[in-house]
Scaffold this motif. Structure first.
Motif, mmCIF file in Angstrom:
data_model
loop_
_atom_site.group_PDB
_atom_site.id
_atom_site.type_symbol
_atom_site.label_atom_id
_atom_site.label_comp_id
_atom_site.label_asym_id
_atom_site.label_seq_id
_atom_site.Cartn_x
_atom_site.Cartn_y
_atom_site.Cartn_z
ATOM 1 N N ALA A 1 0.839 -1.207 0.000
ATOM 2 C CA ALA A 1 0.000 0.000 0.000
ATOM 3 C C ALA A 1 0.872 1.254 0.000
ATOM 4 O O ALA A 1 0.594 2.216 -0.740
ATOM 5 C CB ALA A 1 -0.920 -0.018 1.222
ATOM 6 N N LEU A 2 1.960 1.258 0.862
ATOM 7 C CA LEU A 2 2.847 2.429 0.885
ATOM 8 C C LEU A 2 3.548 2.607 -0.472
ATOM 9 O O LEU A 2 3.688 3.735 -0.982
ATOM 10 C CB LEU A 2 3.895 2.252 1.997
ATOM 11 N N LEU A 3 3.986 1.500 -1.084
ATOM 12 C CA LEU A 3 4.647 1.587 -2.389
ATOM 13 C C LEU A 3 3.694 2.121 -3.460
ATOM 14 O O LEU A 3 4.082 2.925 -4.326
ATOM 15 C CB LEU A 3 5.165 0.198 -2.774
ATOM 16 N N LYS A 4 2.452 1.727 -3.366
ATOM 17 C CA LYS A 4 1.462 2.209 -4.340
ATOM 18 C C LYS A 4 1.222 3.714 -4.175
ATOM 19 O O LYS A 4 1.077 4.453 -5.165
ATOM 20 C CB LYS A 4 0.154 1.431 -4.154
ATOM 21 N N GLU A 5 1.173 4.209 -2.928
ATOM 22 C CA GLU A 5 0.975 5.650 -2.700
ATOM 23 C C GLU A 5 2.135 6.457 -3.273
ATOM 24 O O GLU A 5 1.933 7.488 -3.923
ATOM 25 C CB GLU A 5 0.825 5.900 -1.206
ATOM 26 N N THR A 6 3.389 5.998 -3.004
ATOM 27 C CA THR A 6 4.549 6.741 -3.551
ATOM 28 C C THR A 6 4.547 6.716 -5.084
ATOM 29 O O THR A 6 4.860 7.718 -5.739
ATOM 30 C CB THR A 6 5.841 6.109 -3.029
ATOM 31 N N GLN A 7 4.157 5.606 -5.657
ATOM 32 C CA GLN A 7 4.131 5.517 -7.117
ATOM 33 C C GLN A 7 3.070 6.468 -7.690
ATOM 34 O O GLN A 7 3.294 7.141 -8.710
ATOM 35 C CB GLN A 7 3.836 4.073 -7.534
ATOM 36 N N GLN A 8 1.901 6.547 -7.060
ATOM 37 C CA GLN A 8 0.869 7.483 -7.508
ATOM 38 C C GLN A 8 1.335 8.930 -7.402
ATOM 39 O O GLN A 8 1.058 9.751 -8.284
ATOM 40 C CB GLN A 8 -0.401 7.278 -6.683
ATOM 41 N N ARG A 9 2.085 9.264 -6.306
ATOM 42 C CA ARG A 9 2.572 10.634 -6.137
ATOM 43 C C ARG A 9 3.567 10.993 -7.252
ATOM 44 O O ARG A 9 3.522 12.082 -7.832
ATOM 45 C CB ARG A 9 3.255 10.766 -4.767
ATOM 46 N N LYS A 10 4.470 10.038 -7.576
ATOM 47 C CA LYS A 10 5.423 10.297 -8.656
ATOM 48 C C LYS A 10 4.713 10.470 -10.003
ATOM 49 O O LYS A 10 5.076 11.337 -10.813
ATOM 50 C CB LYS A 10 6.415 9.141 -8.753
ATOM 51 N N GLU A 11 3.681 9.648 -10.238
ATOM 52 C CA GLU A 11 2.953 9.764 -11.504
ATOM 53 C C GLU A 11 2.259 11.119 -11.626
ATOM 54 O O GLU A 11 2.236 11.727 -12.699
ATOM 55 C CB GLU A 11 1.930 8.635 -11.609
ATOM 56 N N GLU A 12 1.691 11.630 -10.520
ATOM 57 C CA GLU A 12 1.034 12.934 -10.554
ATOM 58 C C GLU A 12 2.035 14.050 -10.840
ATOM 59 O O GLU A 12 1.748 14.971 -11.624
ATOM 60 C CB GLU A 12 0.317 13.178 -9.220
ATOM 61 N N GLU A 13 3.224 13.976 -10.191
ATOM 62 C CA GLU A 13 4.240 15.008 -10.452
ATOM 63 C C GLU A 13 4.693 14.978 -11.913
ATOM 64 O O GLU A 13 4.823 16.023 -12.570
ATOM 65 C CB GLU A 13 5.444 14.777 -9.530
ATOM 66 N N LYS A 14 4.911 13.789 -12.422
ATOM 67 C CA LYS A 14 5.329 13.674 -13.822
ATOM 68 C C LYS A 14 4.241 14.171 -14.775
ATOM 69 O O LYS A 14 4.516 14.827 -15.791
ATOM 70 C CB LYS A 14 5.659 12.211 -14.118
ATOM 71 N N ARG A 15 2.972 13.902 -14.426
ATOM 72 C CA ARG A 15 1.855 14.367 -15.254
ATOM 73 C C ARG A 15 1.799 15.889 -15.278
ATOM 74 O O ARG A 15 1.546 16.511 -16.322
ATOM 75 C CB ARG A 15 0.553 13.783 -14.722
ATOM 76 N N ASP A 16 2.048 16.537 -14.114
ATOM 77 C CA ASP A 16 2.056 18.013 -14.077
ATOM 78 C C ASP A 16 3.183 18.573 -14.947
ATOM 79 O O ASP A 16 2.981 19.562 -15.675
ATOM 80 C CB ASP A 16 2.230 18.485 -12.627
#
Length: 617
Positions: free
Chosen positions: A486-501
């Motif tokens: 679950a923690l790994l999934k949260e960090t991966q989602q945060r990185k994807e959002e930053e890259k999307r911005d």
């Protein structure tokens, strides 16, 4: 008899409901017993006993009933199939228990003609001892079949034959039903009502026509939208002409000295954006216009530094181009005239060749007819010889027919004996294979039932917080693994959002740059289009003026030769006219070709006069 007839009807109804491919016999019997609760116990027991026996020995009964329909029951309906199965079951398995008197009552409760046919077929001694016994022996053991079923049927043979005779007598003694005389229809007169005298009709009121709607003004006057569009079109045209005049003035203006690093390009803001382009086309066209601007700036820099002008070279180049164009026109005219001359010569040669070919064809045709006559005579002689030989062969064959027939009969008898022996061996093998298959199935069923009786553990308790303890590096429980995932999934989602911005910001910057480049491209296109339109108008005005006719010696010589060949061709055609096979309508084609060549010659002369006029100017 009515009692037994109803019982047999109930059994037949239940058999009609049974579907072998879907229903299970045990479940079907349970459902039938529940549906027969309203009947008396004695009647219910008899029906269930007969129904279960028919289902148990269904394969055995189907052998007899199918053979009956094939051999003796051609006229019986297929709907009576279950009736014959029930009678066959009662005669084979229940005749000793029921007794002959009760069995005869059951037979008499059914249709007599059908029962006579079926009993005569079933209790035939030859059938019982031959094919019925063999077919039943394929399903059950031979000793069991002969002891329990065939022998009792043979013992009841005399009584059944007597019963069949009694049924036939009853059928013959039945008197036909008397024909009732049909009633004759007596005609009766129609009771018609007397019509009333017609009254004088009331006059219909005169219809009043409604006033038509007036014709709208839009029928004869154009709409306002069209006038507004026309005014807008005129305004846009006036504005484009004014802009074109400004651009021409800017192009005619002399170069002005400037300092290094400054540009002389004047950007005119566009009114609207042109056609949409993709990114590659925008970048490619923008780089092209940028290179053109840089090239123009370099040229202006050279002029400012004191470089020479190319006007004299351009005038000399223009004269040489006009001279080359004139020579090219003369050469093209020569090629056209040479083609026309070769065409005339080809037509003349084709006419001469056609005449020679016609003479050769006539001579060849005469030779071929002589050869064909000779071949026909030889073929007739050969056919007569072959017919004589065929007659002699037929006579010899007729003599040897009897001997061949005897040999054929002997060979067929031998083949029949061999087939009979092979079929017997095959039946024995299939019976042995069926027995072995039955034994193997029984063993498998016993093993399966033994496995089912063994106890089995149905569930297992699992603790998700417990570590398995296999001794591996980084070993953890299932709960800890889920938390880390679950923690790994949260960090991966945060990185994807930053890259999307970041991607969105880069796209916005790129789209803004492309929009600026599109505006510059539209301005450059408009300027280049206006200059190209001016050049095209000048070229059109120059090409409209006619030029002097060509005076080249080669052209004049070719024209003279063409006229001579055309006169010779017409003379040859007048002396011996021959229709061309590939041209069904030669006159319109010749007219079209002559017109095409005249127009082409006129156009080339006009171009030549135009280039000469330019050279003189």
């Amino acid at each position: 008899m009515a009692y037994y007839g109803k019982c047999i009807e109930t059994v037949i109804e239940q058999l009609n409901k049974f579907k072998p491919e879907k229903d299970i016999p045990e479940q079907f019997l349970e459902a039938a017993s529940t549906s027969l609760q309203t009947l008396s116990p004695q009647k219910q027991a008899f029906i269930l006993e007969v129904l279960s026996g028919c289902l148990e020995y269904r394969k055995l009964l189907a052998v007899v009933v199918d053979a009956f329909y094939v051999r003796a029951g051609w006229l019986c309906r297929r709907a009576d199939y279950n009736l014959f199965e029930v009678i066959c079951y009662l005669a084979t398995f229940q005749l000793d228990e029921l007794g002959f008197q009760l069995f005869s009552d059951i037979i008499r409760s059914q249709p007599l003609d059908k029962m006579c046919k079926f009993l005569g077929f079933l209790f035939n001694p030859l059938s019982l001892c031959s094919w019925i016994k063999d077919e039943w022996s394929l399903i059950y053991e031979t000793a069991h079949v002969s002891e329990n079923w065939i022998d009792p049927l043979m013992r009841w043979q005399p009584e059944v034959q007597e019963l069949i005779k009694q049924l036939e007598k009853v059928m013959t003694n039945q008197s036909p039903l008397p024909k009732t005389k049909a009633k004759v229809t007596e005609p009766k007169e129609f009771n018609l009502t007397v019509p009333r005298p017609r009254a004088i009709p009331v006059p219909e009121p005169v219809p009043v026509m409604t006033k038509p709607k007036p014709i709208p003004r839009s029928t004869y006057h154009p709409p306002k939208e069209q006038e507004q569009l026309e005014m807008t079109r005129r305004y846009n045209r006036w504005k484009a002409e004014e802009l074109l005049l400004k651009v021409n003035i800017e192009e005619m203006r002399c170069a002005v000295p400037r300092s290094r690093g400054t540009t002389l390009v004047q950007v005119i803001p566009p009114n609207n954006v042109p056609v949409k382009l993709n990114t590659a086309a925008i970048l490619r066209e923008g780089s092209l216009y940028q290179r053109q601007v840089e090239k123009e700036l370099q040229r202006v820099d050279k002029l400012v530094d004191g470089a020479g002008d190319f006007s004299e070279f351009l005038e000399w180049q223009k004269k040489m181009q006009a001279k080359d164009q004139e020579e090219a026109l003369a050469a093209g005219e020569c090629r056209r005239l040479q083609g026309k001359l070769s065409r005339e010569e080809a037509i003349l040669a084709r006419q001469l060749l056609r005449q020679g070919n016609k003479q050769k064809a006539d001579q060849k045709k005469e030779e071929q007819t002589a050869e064909l006559m000779q071949q026909c005579a030889e073929r007739r002689l050969q056919e007569e010889r072959s017919m004589k030989e065929l007659v002699e062969q037929v006579i010899e064959v007729q003599k040897n027919v009897k001997v061949a027939q005897m040999k054929l009969l002997k060979g067929r008898r031998q083949i029949v004996q061999e087939v009979i022996e092979e079929s017997r061996e095959l039946l024995q093998r299939t019976a042995e294979a069926a027995k072995e298959e039955q034994k193997r199935r029984c063993e498998l069923i016993a093993q399966h039932r033994a496995l089912e009786t063994q106890p089995m553990r149905k569930g297992k308790l699992v603790d998700l917080t417990q570590i398995p303890g296999y001794g591996l590096e980084g070993e953890m429980s299932v709960v800890e693994l889920r938390e880390r995932l679950a923690l790994l999934k949260e960090t991966q989602q945060r990185k994807e959002e930053e890259k999307r911005d970041q991607i969105i910001q880069a796209k916005r910057a790129r789209s803004q740059g492309l929009q600026n480049m599109v505006e510059q491209i539209s301005l450059c296109r408009a300027a280049m289009g206006r200059s190209a339109a001016l050049r095209w108008e000048q070229k059109k005005a120059q090409s409209a003026a006619p030029g002097p006719p060509s005076q080249d010696q080669r052209v004049l010589e070719l024209r003279r030769r063409i006229e001579e060949s055309a006169a010779e061709r017409r003379k040859q055609a007048a002396s011996g006219p021959i229709s061309a096979p590939r041209a069904p309508r030669p006159k319109p084609r010749a007219q079209l070709e002559s017109r095409h060549w005249v127009e082409l010659q006129q156009s080339r002369e006009r171009r030549l006069r135009h280039w000469r006029r330019l050279e003189a100017a």
